[in-house]
Design a protein around this motif. Structure first.
Motif, PDB file in Angstrom:
ATOM      1  N   ASP A   1       0.984  -1.237   0.040  1.00 50.72           N
ATOM      2  CA  ASP A   1      -0.065  -0.004  -0.051  1.00 50.72           C
ATOM      3  C   ASP A   1       0.697   1.229  -0.053  1.00 50.72           C
ATOM      4  O   ASP A   1       0.428   2.257  -0.799  1.00 50.72           O
ATOM      5  CB  ASP A   1      -0.967   0.211   1.065  1.00 50.72           C
ATOM      6  CG  ASP A   1      -2.050  -1.171   1.106  1.00 50.72           C
ATOM      7  OD1 ASP A   1      -2.398  -1.660   0.041  1.00 50.72           O
ATOM      8  OD2 ASP A   1      -2.346  -1.510   2.310  1.00 50.72           O
TER       9      ASP A   1
ATOM     10  N   CYS B   1       2.353   1.513  -3.503  1.00 52.91           N
ATOM     11  CA  CYS B   1       1.163   2.095  -4.350  1.00 52.91           C
ATOM     12  C   CYS B   1       1.009   3.470  -4.208  1.00 52.91           C
ATOM     13  O   CYS B   1       0.951   4.365  -5.448  1.00 52.91           O
ATOM     14  CB  CYS B   1       0.143   1.170  -4.087  1.00 52.91           C
ATOM     15  SG  CYS B   1       0.395  -0.442  -4.890  1.00 52.91           S
ATOM     16  N   ASN B   2       0.820   3.896  -3.113  1.00 56.24           N
ATOM     17  CA  ASN B   2       0.502   5.219  -2.827  1.00 56.24           C
ATOM     18  C   ASN B   2       1.639   6.214  -3.229  1.00 56.24           C
ATOM     19  O   ASN B   2       1.687   7.300  -3.703  1.00 56.24           O
ATOM     20  CB  ASN B   2       0.330   5.515  -1.310  1.00 56.24           C
ATOM     21  CG  ASN B   2      -0.766   5.064  -0.690  1.00 56.24           C
ATOM     22  OD1 ASN B   2      -1.889   4.602  -1.589  1.00 56.24           O
ATOM     23  ND2 ASN B   2      -1.007   4.618   0.480  1.00 56.24           N
TER      24      ASN B   2
ATOM     25  N   MET C   1       3.910   5.611  -5.639  1.00 48.64           N
ATOM     26  CA  MET C   1       3.871   5.545  -7.159  1.00 48.64           C
ATOM     27  C   MET C   1       2.907   6.424  -7.682  1.00 48.64           C
ATOM     28  O   MET C   1       3.091   7.360  -8.607  1.00 48.64           O
ATOM     29  CB  MET C   1       3.781   4.126  -7.604  1.00 48.64           C
ATOM     30  CG  MET C   1       4.920   3.245  -7.182  1.00 48.64           C
ATOM     31  SD  MET C   1       6.460   3.854  -7.942  1.00 48.64           S
ATOM     32  CE  MET C   1       6.221   4.011  -9.655  1.00 48.64           C
ATOM     33  N   GLN C   2       1.627   6.514  -7.048  1.00 49.63           N
ATOM     34  CA  GLN C   2       0.657   7.288  -7.608  1.00 49.63           C
ATOM     35  C   GLN C   2       0.967   8.738  -7.348  1.00 49.63           C
ATOM     36  O   GLN C   2       0.475   9.648  -8.213  1.00 49.63           O
ATOM     37  CB  GLN C   2      -0.651   6.805  -6.804  1.00 49.63           C
ATOM     38  CG  GLN C   2      -1.184   5.632  -7.276  1.00 49.63           C
ATOM     39  CD  GLN C   2      -2.439   5.250  -6.162  1.00 49.63           C
ATOM     40  OE1 GLN C   2      -2.844   5.942  -5.446  1.00 49.63           O
ATOM     41  NE2 GLN C   2      -3.223   3.879  -6.533  1.00 49.63           N
TER      42      GLN C   2
ATOM     43  N   LYS D   1       3.255   9.593 -10.053  1.00 52.62           N
ATOM     44  CA  LYS D   1       2.622   9.930 -11.210  1.00 52.62           C
ATOM     45  C   LYS D   1       1.936  11.035 -11.306  1.00 52.62           C
ATOM     46  O   LYS D   1       1.772  11.896 -12.588  1.00 52.62           O
ATOM     47  CB  LYS D   1       1.816   8.695 -11.395  1.00 52.62           C
ATOM     48  CG  LYS D   1       2.393   7.404 -12.061  1.00 52.62           C
ATOM     49  CD  LYS D   1       1.333   6.268 -11.967  1.00 52.62           C
ATOM     50  CE  LYS D   1       1.919   4.880 -12.439  1.00 52.62           C
ATOM     51  NZ  LYS D   1       1.117   3.680 -12.625  1.00 52.62           N
ATOM     52  N   LYS D   2       1.314  11.527 -10.436  1.00 49.65           N
ATOM     53  CA  LYS D   2       0.661  12.822 -10.574  1.00 49.65           C
ATOM     54  C   LYS D   2       1.338  14.094 -10.375  1.00 49.65           C
ATOM     55  O   LYS D   2       1.077  15.101 -11.067  1.00 49.65           O
ATOM     56  CB  LYS D   2      -0.570  12.746  -9.264  1.00 49.65           C
ATOM     57  CG  LYS D   2      -1.499  11.642  -9.296  1.00 49.65           C
ATOM     58  CD  LYS D   2      -2.805  11.833  -8.318  1.00 49.65           C
ATOM     59  CE  LYS D   2      -3.689  10.635  -8.498  1.00 49.65           C
ATOM     60  NZ  LYS D   2      -4.484  10.626  -7.239  1.00 49.65           N
TER      61      LYS D   2
END
Length: 294
Positions: free
Chosen positions: A175, A178-179, A181-182, A185-186
């Protein structure tokens, strides 16, 4: 680690082989960080560092007795392990220090201490390398013995240090990743910054990664001369870094980045076009001299 590559050279490993071992160890460091990230919490940090230092001591003792043995494969594997253990322990020290003091200046103090002891190590090498003391020749294997003693001191200091931490609930590392990487990306700035740092670090380490071998094998400095050179460059670099930080740092960080890495890129290009020992020495000197600036 300035002398580690020369110890490998004296044990019959080629420059290409040493470079390969160093590269694989960097990959091993990344894999180890990902592996340990899942279960190392603040409450486990002290034990984790003690285990790393204990394994490093065993590894160095083994290497000390393998000097001149011509056991190339075990030596390469142990050096790879030693670099991974050293990197992981150094990376873990700062989180450990924050358990005592969360001052923003702590990281700078840690770097200052690291730099000071780096200079001391190079100074010892420059002065005593090749000398005979009490009928013992000071060579690169003796430096491994000194490293063993240093690691033992560090091990017992950390072991005897009382660190009080609360037990933490383990967070799911998937988790967290993933957070992260997100977010990357943003966030465009994070994308560019990570790409920039990744590219610039590759360029920097291509020049400075095996600096002792570059100085002794390519530029043809003696071992003592190379040690003295690195000591002088390190001291001057610290002074230059302090002066630039106080007087010549731009308010706009973009200009700081352009000056530091633009200048580095220009010097590297000159060294590439020159393709001789003077160009290599210029590139290495510039990279090390302004490593702590901007």
């Amino acid at each position: 680690y300035n002398y580690q590559s020369l110890w490998l050279r004296d044990n019959g490993l080629s420059v290409a082989t040493i470079s390969t071992v160093t590269s694989l160890s960097a990959l091993g460091c990344v894999c180890a960080m990902i592996l340990f990230f899942d279960f190392i919490t603040k409450s486990r940090l002290k034990k984790f560092i003690c285990v790393l230092l204990g394994l490093k001591i065993i590894t160095l003792i083994t290497l000390f007795f393998m000097n001149g043995s011509n056991l190339y494969v075990p030596i390469k594997l142990l050096i790879l392990l030693d670099i991974v253990l050293d990197t992981e322990s150094v990376v873990s020290i700062y989180p450990l220090l924050t358990l005592f003091n969360k001052d923003d200046k702590l990281y700078g103090k840690k770097d200052l201490i690291n730099s000071s002891f780096y200079d001391i190590g190079i100074c010892v090498g420059a002065i005593f390398l090749g000398k005979t003391i009490f009928n013992i020749e000071i060579n690169f294997n003796i430096f491994i013995l000194l490293a063993i003693v240093s690691c033992m001191i560090a091990f017992f200091i950390i072991l005897k240090t009382d660190i009080k931490t609360k037990k933490e609930k383990r967070k799911n590392s998937n988790d967290i990743l993933c957070n992260l990487m997100q977010f990357i990306k943003k966030d465009k700035i994070s994308k560019y910054y990570i790409s920039f740092v990744f590219t610039m670090n590759i360029a920097f380490n291509l020049v400075t990664g095996l600096k002792m071998l570059l100085l002794t094998e390519i530029i043809h400095f003696s071992d003592n001369t190379a040690s003295t050179y690195l000591l002088c460059i390190s001291i001057i670099s610290d002074i230059v870094g302090i002066l630039i930080l106080k007087k010549y740092t731009f308010k706009n960080n973009l200009y700081n980045i352009l000056v530091k890495f633009g200048g580095r890129g220009l010097v590297f290009l000159i060294a590439f076009l020159a393709n001789n020992i003077y160009g290599y020495l210029l590139a290495l000197t510039y990279a090390l001299l302004f490593a702590n600036s901007y």
